[in-house]
Design a protein around this motif. Structure first.
Motif, PDB file in Angstrom:
ATOM      1  N   LEU A 108     -14.388   8.725 -20.187  1.00  0.00           N
ATOM      2  CA  LEU A 108     -13.938   8.599 -18.796  1.00  0.00           C
ATOM      3  C   LEU A 108     -12.856   9.631 -18.510  1.00  0.00           C
ATOM      4  O   LEU A 108     -11.853   9.702 -19.233  1.00  0.00           O
ATOM      5  CB  LEU A 108     -13.376   7.195 -18.546  1.00  0.00           C
ATOM      6  N   LYS A 109     -13.059  10.415 -17.467  1.00  0.00           N
ATOM      7  CA  LYS A 109     -12.046  11.393 -17.090  1.00  0.00           C
ATOM      8  C   LYS A 109     -11.537  11.188 -15.668  1.00  0.00           C
ATOM      9  O   LYS A 109     -10.626  11.878 -15.234  1.00  0.00           O
ATOM     10  CB  LYS A 109     -12.593  12.815 -17.238  1.00  0.00           C
ATOM     11  N   ASP A 110     -12.121  10.257 -14.960  1.00  0.00           N
ATOM     12  CA  ASP A 110     -11.712   9.983 -13.581  1.00  0.00           C
ATOM     13  C   ASP A 110     -11.096   8.598 -13.502  1.00  0.00           C
ATOM     14  O   ASP A 110     -11.616   7.640 -14.069  1.00  0.00           O
ATOM     15  CB  ASP A 110     -12.917  10.051 -12.630  1.00  0.00           C
ATOM     16  N   GLY A 111      -9.995   8.493 -12.809  1.00  0.00           N
ATOM     17  CA  GLY A 111      -9.391   7.189 -12.594  1.00  0.00           C
ATOM     18  C   GLY A 111      -7.915   7.161 -12.935  1.00  0.00           C
ATOM     19  O   GLY A 111      -7.381   8.061 -13.593  1.00  0.00           O
ATOM     20  N   PHE A 112      -7.253   6.106 -12.471  1.00  0.00           N
ATOM     21  CA  PHE A 112      -5.815   5.956 -12.712  1.00  0.00           C
ATOM     22  C   PHE A 112      -5.392   4.525 -12.433  1.00  0.00           C
ATOM     23  O   PHE A 112      -6.131   3.722 -11.853  1.00  0.00           O
ATOM     24  CB  PHE A 112      -5.003   6.922 -11.848  1.00  0.00           C
ATOM     25  N   VAL A 113      -4.156   4.221 -12.852  1.00  0.00           N
ATOM     26  CA  VAL A 113      -3.487   2.963 -12.515  1.00  0.00           C
ATOM     27  C   VAL A 113      -2.208   3.325 -11.770  1.00  0.00           C
ATOM     28  O   VAL A 113      -1.454   4.195 -12.208  1.00  0.00           O
ATOM     29  CB  VAL A 113      -3.149   2.144 -13.771  1.00  0.00           C
ATOM     30  N   LYS A 114      -1.975   2.682 -10.641  1.00  0.00           N
ATOM     31  CA  LYS A 114      -0.763   2.901  -9.859  1.00  0.00           C
ATOM     32  C   LYS A 114      -0.071   1.560  -9.652  1.00  0.00           C
ATOM     33  O   LYS A 114      -0.721   0.568  -9.299  1.00  0.00           O
ATOM     34  CB  LYS A 114      -1.091   3.533  -8.511  1.00  0.00           C
ATOM     35  N   LEU A 115       1.243   1.532  -9.890  1.00  0.00           N
ATOM     36  CA  LEU A 115       2.034   0.311  -9.679  1.00  0.00           C
ATOM     37  C   LEU A 115       3.190   0.595  -8.727  1.00  0.00           C
ATOM     38  O   LEU A 115       3.773   1.687  -8.743  1.00  0.00           O
ATOM     39  CB  LEU A 115       2.616  -0.201 -11.004  1.00  0.00           C
ATOM     40  N   PHE A 116       3.508  -0.414  -7.903  1.00  0.00           N
ATOM     41  CA  PHE A 116       4.666  -0.363  -7.018  1.00  0.00           C
ATOM     42  C   PHE A 116       5.610  -1.513  -7.396  1.00  0.00           C
ATOM     43  O   PHE A 116       5.154  -2.627  -7.683  1.00  0.00           O
ATOM     44  CB  PHE A 116       4.267  -0.544  -5.549  1.00  0.00           C
ATOM     45  N   CYS A 117       6.909  -1.253  -7.359  1.00  0.00           N
ATOM     46  CA  CYS A 117       7.877  -2.327  -7.614  1.00  0.00           C
ATOM     47  C   CYS A 117       9.103  -2.163  -6.720  1.00  0.00           C
ATOM     48  O   CYS A 117       9.366  -1.077  -6.191  1.00  0.00           O
ATOM     49  CB  CYS A 117       8.291  -2.366  -9.086  1.00  0.00           C
ATOM     50  N   SER A 158       0.826  -1.205   0.000  1.00  0.00           N
ATOM     51  CA  SER A 158       0.000   0.000   0.000  1.00  0.00           C
ATOM     52  C   SER A 158       0.862   1.258   0.000  1.00  0.00           C
ATOM     53  O   SER A 158       2.047   1.228   0.343  1.00  0.00           O
ATOM     54  CB  SER A 158      -0.908   0.021   1.230  1.00  0.00           C
ATOM     55  N   GLN A 159       0.234   2.373  -0.351  1.00  0.00           N
ATOM     56  CA  GLN A 159       0.929   3.659  -0.328  1.00  0.00           C
ATOM     57  C   GLN A 159       1.391   3.999   1.089  1.00  0.00           C
ATOM     58  O   GLN A 159       2.471   4.562   1.287  1.00  0.00           O
ATOM     59  CB  GLN A 159      -0.005   4.753  -0.846  1.00  0.00           C
ATOM     60  N   ASN A 160       0.580   3.647   2.077  1.00  0.00           N
ATOM     61  CA  ASN A 160       0.947   3.908   3.475  1.00  0.00           C
ATOM     62  C   ASN A 160       2.233   3.175   3.857  1.00  0.00           C
ATOM     63  O   ASN A 160       3.075   3.714   4.584  1.00  0.00           O
ATOM     64  CB  ASN A 160      -0.188   3.509   4.420  1.00  0.00           C
ATOM     65  N   ASP A 161       2.370   1.925   3.375  1.00  0.00           N
ATOM     66  CA  ASP A 161       3.580   1.161   3.666  1.00  0.00           C
ATOM     67  C   ASP A 161       4.812   1.848   3.089  1.00  0.00           C
ATOM     68  O   ASP A 161       5.864   1.919   3.726  1.00  0.00           O
ATOM     69  CB  ASP A 161       3.469  -0.256   3.082  1.00  0.00           C
ATOM     70  N   VAL A 162       4.669   2.364   1.873  1.00  0.00           N
ATOM     71  CA  VAL A 162       5.791   3.029   1.213  1.00  0.00           C
ATOM     72  C   VAL A 162       6.126   4.340   1.911  1.00  0.00           C
ATOM     73  O   VAL A 162       7.291   4.624   2.223  1.00  0.00           O
ATOM     74  CB  VAL A 162       5.468   3.285  -0.270  1.00  0.00           C
ATOM     75  N   LYS A 222       8.209   1.383   5.503  1.00  0.00           N
ATOM     76  CA  LYS A 222       8.219  -0.033   5.884  1.00  0.00           C
ATOM     77  C   LYS A 222       8.845  -0.898   4.796  1.00  0.00           C
ATOM     78  O   LYS A 222       9.541  -1.884   5.087  1.00  0.00           O
ATOM     79  CB  LYS A 222       6.794  -0.506   6.171  1.00  0.00           C
ATOM     80  N   VAL A 223       8.565  -0.540   3.548  1.00  0.00           N
ATOM     81  CA  VAL A 223       9.059  -1.317   2.417  1.00  0.00           C
ATOM     82  C   VAL A 223       9.581  -0.356   1.351  1.00  0.00           C
ATOM     83  O   VAL A 223       8.852   0.548   0.937  1.00  0.00           O
ATOM     84  CB  VAL A 223       7.949  -2.203   1.809  1.00  0.00           C
ATOM     85  N   PRO A 224      10.815  -0.513   0.911  1.00  0.00           N
ATOM     86  CA  PRO A 224      11.307   0.348  -0.176  1.00  0.00           C
ATOM     87  C   PRO A 224      10.633  -0.023  -1.491  1.00  0.00           C
ATOM     88  O   PRO A 224      10.519  -1.206  -1.829  1.00  0.00           O
ATOM     89  CB  PRO A 224      12.807   0.052  -0.209  1.00  0.00           C
ATOM     90  N   ALA A 225      10.172   0.975  -2.218  1.00  0.00           N
ATOM     91  CA  ALA A 225       9.497   0.710  -3.483  1.00  0.00           C
ATOM     92  C   ALA A 225       9.514   1.951  -4.353  1.00  0.00           C
ATOM     93  O   ALA A 225       9.529   3.082  -3.863  1.00  0.00           O
ATOM     94  CB  ALA A 225       8.058   0.255  -3.244  1.00  0.00           C
ATOM     95  N   ARG A 226       9.531   1.719  -5.657  1.00  0.00           N
ATOM     96  CA  ARG A 226       9.315   2.788  -6.618  1.00  0.00           C
ATOM     97  C   ARG A 226       7.889   2.691  -7.119  1.00  0.00           C
ATOM     98  O   ARG A 226       7.290   1.616  -7.103  1.00  0.00           O
ATOM     99  CB  ARG A 226      10.302   2.662  -7.792  1.00  0.00           C
ATOM    100  N   GLN A 258      10.646  -6.098  -9.245  1.00  0.00           N
ATOM    101  CA  GLN A 258       9.537  -7.021  -8.967  1.00  0.00           C
ATOM    102  C   GLN A 258       8.293  -6.232  -8.557  1.00  0.00           C
ATOM    103  O   GLN A 258       8.351  -5.352  -7.704  1.00  0.00           O
ATOM    104  CB  GLN A 258       9.923  -7.988  -7.851  1.00  0.00           C
ATOM    105  N   ILE A 259       7.173  -6.558  -9.148  1.00  0.00           N
ATOM    106  CA  ILE A 259       5.912  -5.867  -8.852  1.00  0.00           C
ATOM    107  C   ILE A 259       5.387  -6.326  -7.509  1.00  0.00           C
ATOM    108  O   ILE A 259       5.258  -7.529  -7.251  1.00  0.00           O
ATOM    109  CB  ILE A 259       4.878  -6.139  -9.958  1.00  0.00           C
ATOM    110  N   VAL A 260       5.086  -5.359  -6.630  1.00  0.00           N
ATOM    111  CA  VAL A 260       4.676  -5.708  -5.274  1.00  0.00           C
ATOM    112  C   VAL A 260       3.348  -5.076  -4.858  1.00  0.00           C
ATOM    113  O   VAL A 260       2.853  -5.337  -3.758  1.00  0.00           O
ATOM    114  CB  VAL A 260       5.765  -5.302  -4.252  1.00  0.00           C
ATOM    115  N   GLY A 261       2.752  -4.272  -5.726  1.00  0.00           N
ATOM    116  CA  GLY A 261       1.479  -3.675  -5.348  1.00  0.00           C
ATOM    117  C   GLY A 261       0.866  -2.911  -6.496  1.00  0.00           C
ATOM    118  O   GLY A 261       1.533  -2.571  -7.482  1.00  0.00           O
TER     119      GLY A 261
END
Length: 481
Positions: free
Chosen positions: A408-417, A379-383, A387-391, A423-426
């Motif tokens: 559609l004008k609302d919305g997004f995709v967020k990835l953590f690695c 989660s974003q809170n973890d980053v 707690k966990v290093p991530a980009r 490695q994809i983690v969230g």
């Protein structure tokens, strides 16, 4: 043959029963309300069916931008009774399907209640079962089995507690089924509220607020926190709150309801700071409490935490050998998918099968608002907390071709690695049908895929899922800079 008694017929119970039957166990499942439990009959299945009706109404909004002339929402008539009748009908049908599947598998389904009996020596546990007078109690029961309230005892090598949870009730705002409602009572309304005051802005409150708003109901959402859905990804929650406000919802942040009173022709909600809100109906969505008080758990020596939740480990064991628990009564994660997996794991472990402990990092969750909000893994809170290093990268849908076509004008995709390995983690998705779009991210985490591997995956053009691969490509680019 192993004897297993399962108390509770929701996802944690009936999925466990099916696994146990497949492994040739002698299975008794005790459920008070019907196969599928509250999840199927009054919670998850009904609420998502109700939301499906609201999505149909949403399709009439702002059609002019597509070159389609219509009367808009003003031309839509909603038959609340017909909507709610459909909700109940589909819930009963789903319950019936589950009942039939259990019976076909050879599970002894008892309509009634159960609790742990006296502690016994050896490797068995006594369960006291009280069948109800419900008509279903006499269906498909073995000849000679007690029915109609006669308590009887069953000795079992394994007992699974899967009794779920029930809506939390505030003493100053007790639901009456008429004006003050919990989320299981809204389906008894014959007309839509004219002004619905939703108390509580967690997942349940946000989902119902979104659905009623889509149906043209004036909605006021009372939130005790700084934003709606405070436990969800902050970017996602704020995006959905912005959509709510743009569509006319009144949101009272950092406002706590002290009391709700039925005035006869409406409700009066008094806030902690003295302000009042008047509406036609109030929906109480202030959490849930586990159904564990009358099971005899503490008397039997089973550890029960503060709040009534049964303490379990990652293979669903309690501190008493042979006693397991699954689902909302454990407080692990209030999702039907998690409950079902906890139940399966309990049976596999009890019967000596190879089993992997529950892994929450690969559990995806969805909030069925409009747009939806789906999350999995880190989660974003973890980053942010270190707690966990991530980009990470967050890619708005406004640049997606399919989103443009759909308006559609609302919305997004967020990835953590991971910074070093990629490695994809969230992941987080805010979009229509985010519950479907989160799957490739979940599979990437489950299979330890990297952003490079996801970035090299060919996606359909145009598609919303293309934004997931594009987000991976941006992360891959950042990694090499």
């Amino acid at each position: 043959m192993s004897r297993i008694v399962i108390i509770g017929g929701g996802p944690g119970g009936y999925e466990a029963a099916l696994v146990a039957a497949q492994l040739d166990a002698d299975v008794t499942l005790v459920e008070a309300d019907g196969a599928g439990g509250a999840c199927v009959l009054s919670d998850c299945v009904p609420s998502k069916t109700f939301i499906a009706s609201s999505e149909v109404v949403t399709g009439y909004r702002h059609n002019e931008r597509f070159g389609i002339r219509s009367a808009g929402l003003e031309g839509v008539t909603i038959d609340a009774k017909a909507v709610n009748d459909r909700v109940k009908r589909l819930a009963l049908a789903q319950s019936g399907d589950i009942q039939a599947k259990l019976i076909k598998a050879g599970v002894d389904v008892v309509t009634g209640r159960a609790r742990l009996g006296e502690d016994t020596l050896g490797h068995t546990h006594q369960v006291l079962i009280t069948p109800s007078n419900h008509p279903a109690a006499t269906l498909d029961r073995p000849e000679g089995s007690p029915v109609g309230g006669s308590e009887y005892a069953v000795d079992a090598g394994t007992v699974l507690i899967a009794t779920g949870a029930t809506p939390r009730v505030l003493s100053s705002a007790v639901p009456d089924g008429e004006r003050i409602l919990d989320w299981r009572q809204v389906y008894d309304l014959d007309e839509l509220p004219t002004h619905l005051v939703v108390i509580g802005s967690g997942v349940t409150g946000a989902e119902f607020a979104s659905a009623y708003l889509a149906m043209g109901v004036r909605v006021t959402l009372v939130s005790s926190r700084e934003r709606v859905m405070p436990h969800e990804d902050a970017d996602a929650a704020m995006a959905i709150e912005r959509v709510f406000r743009e569509r006319g919802m009144t949101i009272l942040n950092q406002s706590r309801a002290d009391s709700v009173v039925n005035t006869g022709d409406g409700v009066l909600v008094t806030l902690a700071d003295g302000r009042t809100v008047e509406g036609s109906h109030a929906l109480m969505a202030v959490g849930a409490v586990p159904n564990t008080a009358e099971l005899g758990l503490r008397e039997y020596g089973v550890d029960v935490a503060d709040g009534g939740y049964v303490t379990v480990d990652r293979v669903s064991r309690t501190n008493v050998p042979g006693i397991y628990a699954a689902g909302d009564c454990t407080g692990v994660l209030p999702l039907a998918s998690v409950a079902a997996m906890q139940g399966r794991i309990a049976v596999w472990h009890a019967m000596g099968e190879a089993v992997a402990p529950l892994r929450l990092r690969t559990v995806s969750a969805n909030v069925f608002t409009d747009p939806e909000l789906a999350t999995v893994g880190l989660s974003q809170n973890d980053v942010d907390a270190g707690k966990v290093p991530a980009r990470q990268v967050m890619l708005p849908l406004t640049g997606n071709a399919r989103a443009k076509m759909a308006g559609l004008k609302d919305g997004f995709v967020k990835l953590f690695c991971r910074p070093a390995t990629g490695q994809i983690v969230g992941g987080v998705v805010v979009a229509p049908k985010a519950s479907e779009l989160i799957l490739p991210i979940t599979m990437a985490i489950e299979n330890n895929l990297t952003v490079d591997q996801l970035a090299h995956t060919i996606t359909i053009y145009p598609s919303l899922s293309g934004s997931i691969a594009e987000a991976a490509r941006q992360l891959m680019l950042h990694e090499r800079q």
